[in-house]
Design an enzyme around this catalytic site. Structure first.
Site, short mmCIF file in Angstrom:
data_model
loop_
_atom_site.label_atom_id
_atom_site.label_comp_id
_atom_site.label_asym_id
_atom_site.label_seq_id
_atom_site.Cartn_x
_atom_site.Cartn_y
_atom_site.Cartn_z
N HIS A 1 -3.96 -5.05 0.53
CA HIS A 1 -3.47 -5.43 1.86
C HIS A 1 -3.53 -6.93 2.07
CE1 HIS A 1 -2.84 -1.47 3.62
NE2 HIS A 1 -3.75 -1.10 2.74
N CYS B 1 0.81 -1.20 0.00
CA CYS B 1 0.00 0.00 0.00
C CYS B 1 0.86 1.27 0.00
CB CYS B 1 -1.03 -0.03 1.12
SG CYS B 1 -2.49 0.96 0.69
N GLU C 1 -1.72 -8.62 4.01
CA GLU C 1 -1.47 -8.97 5.42
C GLU C 1 -2.76 -9.19 6.19
OE1 GLU C 1 -1.44 -5.92 4.29
OE2 GLU C 1 -2.71 -4.87 5.75
#
Ligand SMILES: N[C@@H](CCC(=O)NCCCC(=O)O)C(=O)O
Length: 256
Positions: free
Chosen positions: A220, A112, A222
């Site tokens: 994202h 990001c 994660e």
């Protein structure tokens, strides 16, 4: 093998009358539990850091997302309040770190804000408030107090044939979350587009000719790395690159 170390970017934040160098738990959790690496926070001390010492001691670099934006002064534009907030101390740390990590072949995963830093570090520019562009999707997080809603997976990206991520997923479409209001405008000269959104927004890049994994993603992975296959695969691929770097750098330690 000893668990390889990965340098993680930090945001500089004021909280409880202290100044913190911080990173969100999700990135560290995904690095530890999915990539299988030991995340090590790098304080945003900019040019005071000996990056050669750091990059000789780790086997990867991970740049996290952030609500802050890269200062436009790094790509020749004025930093106005509309495009804030900024984190100049983080910029002063990550921009040179990205260049040196790629030059030295230390695996890099930029997420990001991280892909935006990667583009600026390699000579590109960013556009602000991209949702206001003609024909643009709204890439900002849905309005919600719940992070699971804000990071909900909600639009496809097309992975380009022959790209690094095509080796990870195949040249297919994957579905991703989206929590950003800035995006890549002019692509840095040594970056290749890896994935695009339906409205043409660049969603992933890689460093051309990089000696190791050097990938930035605008979404994202994660956040859902434990449960979403595509998110998981990115962290697994990063972990594989980090372990390969560790084995090459410290064969003895790798044999342990
Ligand atoms: N600030 C940049 C980068 C966006 C980003 O890194 N988002 C991470 C999560 C931020 C949040 O929780 O709102 C941009 O807006 O493009």
């Amino acid at each position: 093998m000893l668990q390889p170390l990965v340098a993680v970017s930090t945001d500089v934040k004021e909280f409880e009358k202290y100044t913190w160098h911080a990173a969100p738990d999700q990135y560290l959790e995904a690095a530890l539990s999915v990539a299988g690496v030991l995340p090590v926070l790098v304080p945003s001390f900019g040019e005071r850091l000996d990056l050669e010492s750091l990059l000789s001691s780790v086997d990867g670099v991970m740049l996290t997302g952030s609500k802050s934006n890269v200062s436009p002064r790094h790509y020749g534009m004025e930093a106005d309040e509309r495009n804030g907030p900024y984190d100049e101390r983080r910029d002063a740390t990550t921009l040179p770190l990205i260049r040196r990590a790629i030059e030295r072949g230390v695996p890099l995963l930029a997420i990001c804000r991280g892909i935006q830093e990667m583009n600026v570090a390699l000579g590109g520019t960013l556009a602000g408030e991209i949702q206001e562009r003609e024909g643009a999707m709204d890439h900002r997080a849905p309005e919600s107090d719940r992070q699971d809603d804000r990071f909900a997976i909600r639009h496809p990206v097309h992975i380009r044939e022959g790209s690094c991520l095509a080796d990870v997923f195949g040249p297919v479409e994957i579905n991703v979350n989206s929590v950003h209001r800035q995006g890549i405008d002019r692509l840095g000269p040594n970056l290749a587009i890896e994935a695009v959104a339906p409205d043409g927004a660049i969603e992933a890049v890689s460093a051309i000719g990089a000696k190791a994994f050097a990938v930035g993603v605008q979404w994202h992975p994660e956040y859902w790395a434990a449960t979403d296959t595509a998110s998981r695969r990115i962290f697994e691929a990063f972990g594989e690159a980090v372990r390969a770097h560790a084995s090459a750098r410290r064969p003895a330690a790798a044999a342990e």
